[in-house]
Scaffold this motif. Structure first.
Motif, PDB file in Angstrom:
ATOM      1  N   ASP A  12       0.827  -1.205   0.000  1.00  0.00           N
ATOM      2  CA  ASP A  12       0.000   0.000   0.000  1.00  0.00           C
ATOM      3  C   ASP A  12       0.864   1.259   0.000  1.00  0.00           C
ATOM      4  O   ASP A  12       0.569   2.231  -0.705  1.00  0.00           O
ATOM      5  CB  ASP A  12      -0.918  -0.013   1.223  1.00  0.00           C
ATOM      6  N   LEU A  13       1.945   1.244   0.775  1.00  0.00           N
ATOM      7  CA  LEU A  13       2.842   2.396   0.809  1.00  0.00           C
ATOM      8  C   LEU A  13       3.487   2.627  -0.551  1.00  0.00           C
ATOM      9  O   LEU A  13       3.540   3.762  -1.048  1.00  0.00           O
ATOM     10  CB  LEU A  13       3.922   2.185   1.871  1.00  0.00           C
ATOM     11  N   LEU A  14       3.975   1.566  -1.177  1.00  0.00           N
ATOM     12  CA  LEU A  14       4.604   1.704  -2.489  1.00  0.00           C
ATOM     13  C   LEU A  14       3.602   2.160  -3.549  1.00  0.00           C
ATOM     14  O   LEU A  14       3.937   2.923  -4.459  1.00  0.00           O
ATOM     15  CB  LEU A  14       5.240   0.374  -2.912  1.00  0.00           C
ATOM     16  N   ARG A  15       2.370   1.707  -3.418  1.00  0.00           N
ATOM     17  CA  ARG A  15       1.347   2.080  -4.407  1.00  0.00           C
ATOM     18  C   ARG A  15       0.948   3.543  -4.267  1.00  0.00           C
ATOM     19  O   ARG A  15       0.791   4.245  -5.263  1.00  0.00           O
ATOM     20  CB  ARG A  15       0.119   1.171  -4.229  1.00  0.00           C
ATOM     21  N   ARG A  16       0.784   4.024  -3.035  1.00  0.00           N
ATOM     22  CA  ARG A  16       0.259   5.364  -2.812  1.00  0.00           C
ATOM     23  C   ARG A  16       1.311   6.472  -2.883  1.00  0.00           C
ATOM     24  O   ARG A  16       1.025   7.582  -3.309  1.00  0.00           O
ATOM     25  CB  ARG A  16      -0.436   5.433  -1.443  1.00  0.00           C
ATOM     26  N   ASN A  17       2.520   6.185  -2.434  1.00  0.00           N
ATOM     27  CA  ASN A  17       3.529   7.227  -2.298  1.00  0.00           C
ATOM     28  C   ASN A  17       4.518   7.142  -3.455  1.00  0.00           C
ATOM     29  O   ASN A  17       5.477   6.374  -3.432  1.00  0.00           O
ATOM     30  CB  ASN A  17       4.254   7.080  -0.954  1.00  0.00           C
ATOM     31  N   ARG A  18       4.288   7.959  -4.483  1.00  0.00           N
ATOM     32  CA  ARG A  18       5.100   7.890  -5.694  1.00  0.00           C
ATOM     33  C   ARG A  18       6.571   8.222  -5.432  1.00  0.00           C
ATOM     34  O   ARG A  18       7.478   7.552  -5.955  1.00  0.00           O
ATOM     35  CB  ARG A  18       4.550   8.843  -6.746  1.00  0.00           C
ATOM     36  N   SER A  19       6.826   9.244  -4.632  1.00  0.00           N
ATOM     37  CA  SER A  19       8.207   9.656  -4.384  1.00  0.00           C
ATOM     38  C   SER A  19       8.996   8.563  -3.669  1.00  0.00           C
ATOM     39  O   SER A  19      10.145   8.273  -4.030  1.00  0.00           O
ATOM     40  CB  SER A  19       8.234  10.950  -3.560  1.00  0.00           C
ATOM     41  N   PHE A  20       8.375   7.943  -2.667  1.00  0.00           N
ATOM     42  CA  PHE A  20       9.069   6.855  -1.992  1.00  0.00           C
ATOM     43  C   PHE A  20       9.253   5.677  -2.957  1.00  0.00           C
ATOM     44  O   PHE A  20      10.297   5.000  -2.929  1.00  0.00           O
ATOM     45  CB  PHE A  20       8.295   6.386  -0.760  1.00  0.00           C
ATOM     46  N   ARG A  21       8.269   5.440  -3.816  1.00  0.00           N
ATOM     47  CA  ARG A  21       8.370   4.337  -4.778  1.00  0.00           C
ATOM     48  C   ARG A  21       9.556   4.546  -5.722  1.00  0.00           C
ATOM     49  O   ARG A  21      10.306   3.601  -6.012  1.00  0.00           O
ATOM     50  CB  ARG A  21       7.068   4.222  -5.576  1.00  0.00           C
ATOM     51  N   GLN A  22       9.756   5.767  -6.197  1.00  0.00           N
ATOM     52  CA  GLN A  22      10.872   6.042  -7.102  1.00  0.00           C
ATOM     53  C   GLN A  22      12.207   5.895  -6.388  1.00  0.00           C
ATOM     54  O   GLN A  22      13.174   5.363  -6.945  1.00  0.00           O
ATOM     55  CB  GLN A  22      10.744   7.460  -7.673  1.00  0.00           C
ATOM     56  N   LEU A  23      12.267   6.367  -5.137  1.00  0.00           N
ATOM     57  CA  LEU A  23      13.489   6.200  -4.352  1.00  0.00           C
ATOM     58  C   LEU A  23      13.778   4.722  -4.139  1.00  0.00           C
ATOM     59  O   LEU A  23      14.927   4.277  -4.233  1.00  0.00           O
ATOM     60  CB  LEU A  23      13.333   6.909  -3.004  1.00  0.00           C
ATOM     61  N   TRP A  24      12.728   3.958  -3.884  1.00  0.00           N
ATOM     62  CA  TRP A  24      12.875   2.517  -3.673  1.00  0.00           C
ATOM     63  C   TRP A  24      13.361   1.816  -4.945  1.00  0.00           C
ATOM     64  O   TRP A  24      14.254   0.968  -4.899  1.00  0.00           O
ATOM     65  CB  TRP A  24      11.542   1.938  -3.217  1.00  0.00           C
TER      66      TRP A  24
END
Length: 442
Positions: A12-24
């Motif tokens: 859910d965190l990776l899906r909702r938070n685009r900036s964190f997803r890109q950093l990840w």
């Protein structure tokens, strides 16, 4: 703010938070390449010299730069754009690792050591900037999940990268591994460039002096900040204490070559052992989060227990005669390592104000890498100069880890008496994350 709240799901965190997803995603590709790089370097050194000391020197070259560049990297992370720091570090590391392609003979090993120093000096600027940026792009309630994802990703990339790095190096040679690593850094830079970090509060203008220009003044300010907060100091020392037993990395390379070889050369055995380490570090924070929750007190207790777990199972690894049993206990030992790593990071992110966060994490990273360098150098000397069995050295590492575990519990009453700093830091450091979340499609 109460940290014992409904747990945020990883997906859910990776899906909702685009900036964190890109950093990840940047972390995924760059760390995968890093393990290709490491296995290839181990293979070259063991092929050209067969020396445990030379492997230990490689790890010294990887860890020492952070000690020298750590203080200034923290000042820069607090003074300038953390996103720009990460992008520039990635691009320059891509150039540096291509230099490994020129090593062909034993008398050229110095090239490996010099380039490794440069590579890890750049990492010294990248890592504190990344860790300090995470609380700015996630909410407080997402902080545990975000750090658990980062730890599990590191572990997964260790597992996949070590296994695939060993396979690719065996099949296609070390040059391919280095080219893939350089490519991974470029991809990471592109992904990080797409992140939207919130604007940080403007720094108070101060009179320019030589000390401030060189970062000395801000370094001293950071030292005073930690000195006045015993709980922050205790948490800051967790990873360096773990690093004092970091000679296990040299031992894993030696075990992979001499005790548990797989395939035709050292790369296979080393790759499998590092993969087992990766699986353990992936499982640790997930299980610990489920058992202890997200409360500060339980995470603190878990750190001490994690040291004891690491010590007990390293001793078991050192005496293991079955390869399968060795992989299992090695994985469990690194469950302990990942628990104390993730939980100490979270507690520091919660307890340190944003304008000091870069310096605190840079100091932590520098101290950790210094103890890792010393431990690996000592391990190499014990193996080569004193001809001590790798098994005996490994058992010694396990015994050593009992000491910081006991010290953690015995000193807790002294340093855990400063609740006012936690509430102060959260109000200063995490408010921007919540405001930013509302504007980033959360």
């Amino acid at each position: 703010m109460n940290s014992d709240k409904i747990q945020v799901g990883y997906i859910d965190l990776l899906r909702r938070n685009r900036s964190f997803r890109q950093l990840w995603l940047g972390q995924v590709v760059s760390q995968m390449g890093d393990w290709f790089d490491m296995i290839a370097l181990y293979t070259i050194i063991l092929k050209l010299t067969g020396s445990g000391r030379d492997v230990g020197l490689l790890l010294v070259a990887r860890f020492v730069p952070s000690f020298f560049f750590g203080p200034i990297s923290g000042v820069i992370a607090d003074r300038f754009s953390r996103q720009t720091i990460m992008i520039v570090s990635d691009v320059l590391r891509a150039v540096v690792v291509l230099g490994f392609l020129f090593v062909r003979r034993a008398d050229q090993l110095w090239i490996i050591y010099v380039l490794t120093v440069l590579q890890l000096a750049l990492s010294t600027f990248f890592e504190p900037a990344k860790t300090a940026a995470i609380p700015s792009i996630v909410e407080d309630r997402e902080l545990v999940a975000a750090n658990a994802i980062s730890a599990v990703t590191w572990s997964a990339m260790l597992t996949l990268g070590a296994a695939m790095g060993g396979l690719i190096t065996s099949l296609f040679g070390t040059d391919v591994a280095f080219i893939l690593d350089a490519t991974s850094y470029v991809l990471s830079a592109v992904l990080i460039a797409s992140i939207r970090l919130p604007k940080r509060k403007k720094r108070v203008r101060q009179k320019l002096s030589l000390g401030r220009l060189l970062g000395i003044t801000e370094t001293i300010e950071g030292i005073k900040y930690v000195k006045d907060r015993r709980r922050v100091l205790a948490l800051l020392l967790v990873k360096p204490a773990w690093g004092l037993g970091g000679g296990i990395l040299t031992l894993l390379a030696v075990f992979g070559e001499r005790i548990f070889p797989v395939g035709k050369n050292a790369a296979g055995g080393i790759g499998v052992l590092f993969a087992a380490r990766g699986i353990g570090t992936a499982v640790g924070p997930i299980v610990a989060r489920r058992l202890s929750g997200e409360g500060d007190k339980r995470m603190q207790a878990s750190i001490g227990i994690a040291f004891l777990i690491g010590g007990a199972f390293y001793m078991a690894f050192g005496t293991a005669t079955s390869f399968i049993f060795a992989l299992i206990v090695l994985g469990i030992a690194h469950c302990g390592g990942s628990i104390l790593w993730v939980f100490s990071t979270i507690l520091l992110q919660r307890g340190v104000e944003d304008n000091f966060r870069g310096r605190v994490f840079a100091t932590e990273f520098a101290s950790f890498t210094l103890t890792m360098a010393a431990s690996n150098y000592l391990t190499g000397e014990l193996l080569d100069r004193f001809s001590i069995s790798p098994r005996i050295v490994t058992v010694g590492v396990g015994l050593f880890f009992v000491v910081p575990g006991l010290a953690w519990f015995l000193t807790q009453r002294w340093w855990d008496r400063e609740p006012e700093y936690a509430s102060e830091s959260r109000s200063h450091g995490l408010g921007s994350a919540r405001e930013y979340a509302a504007g980033d499609g959360q």
